[in-house]
Enzyme design. Structure first.
Site, PDB file in Angstrom:
ATOM      1  N   THR A   1      26.158  28.228  -1.541  1.00 45.97           N
ATOM      2  CA  THR A   1      25.915  27.199  -0.530  1.00 45.97           C
ATOM      3  C   THR A   1      26.053  27.734   0.889  1.00 45.97           C
ATOM      4  O   THR A   1      26.625  28.797   1.127  1.00 45.97           O
ATOM      5  CB  THR A   1      26.882  26.016  -0.722  1.00 45.97           C
ATOM      6  N   ASP A   2      25.526  26.951   1.828  1.00 45.64           N
ATOM      7  CA  ASP A   2      25.633  27.312   3.239  1.00 45.64           C
ATOM      8  C   ASP A   2      26.708  26.455   3.905  1.00 45.64           C
ATOM      9  O   ASP A   2      27.441  25.726   3.234  1.00 45.64           O
ATOM     10  CB  ASP A   2      24.279  27.175   3.942  1.00 45.64           C
ATOM     11  N   LEU A   3      26.799  26.520   5.203  1.00 45.57           N
ATOM     12  CA  LEU A   3      27.814  25.788   5.957  1.00 45.57           C
ATOM     13  C   LEU A   3      27.718  24.280   5.745  1.00 45.57           C
ATOM     14  O   LEU A   3      28.722  23.575   5.793  1.00 45.57           O
ATOM     15  CB  LEU A   3      27.686  26.131   7.445  1.00 45.57           C
TER      16      LEU A   3
END
Length: 129
Positions: A14-16
């Site tokens: 996942t990203d931020l």
């Protein structure tokens, strides 16, 4: 033929924002293609050693339709769209509970030892069909 491959979304995927980073969908569909070919009984290591043939992605068209998130269980659905002498086009959908989140049309080409397209052996074409 349709192949289904399950993948779990980990934190590292996942990203931020907490959604699957866009490039990781390409990793998911690559894993699914590898398992699909293995399920068909094609040993890619032996194919390279004995025939000098490897597969390379020639073209990829991708649509990001909805986000996947941490801990989602996803299914990658792979099916043959077109099969030529040296190329194969696959449709690969990443789904969650039947909803398509990501769709890719992937064109693969068989390459020989000189990195030029080569016709796939009949047995391999039959397995991929």
């Amino acid at each position: 033929m349709i192949n289904r491959f399950t993948v779990r979304v980990y934190y590292e995927d996942t990203d931020l924002a907490g959604i699957v980073y866009y490039a990781n969908y390409l990793k998911f569909i690559e894993r699914a293609r590898t398992e699909w070919v293995r399920m068909l009984g094609v040993d890619q290591t032996r194919l390279k050693a004995e025939e000098g043939i490897v597969f390379a992605v020639r073209r990829l068209e991708a649509d990001y339709l909805a986000p996947a998130k941490f801990d989602d269980e996803l299914e990658v659905v792979t099916q043959t769209d077109q099969l030529g002498g040296a190329r194969i086009v696959l449709q690969q959908d990443v789904t969650r509970d039947g909803q398509v989140l990501f769709r890719a049309m992937v064109t693969l080409v068989a390459l020989g030892p000189d990195d030029r397209p080569v016709r796939m052996p009949a047995g391999l074409r039959k397995a991929l069909h």
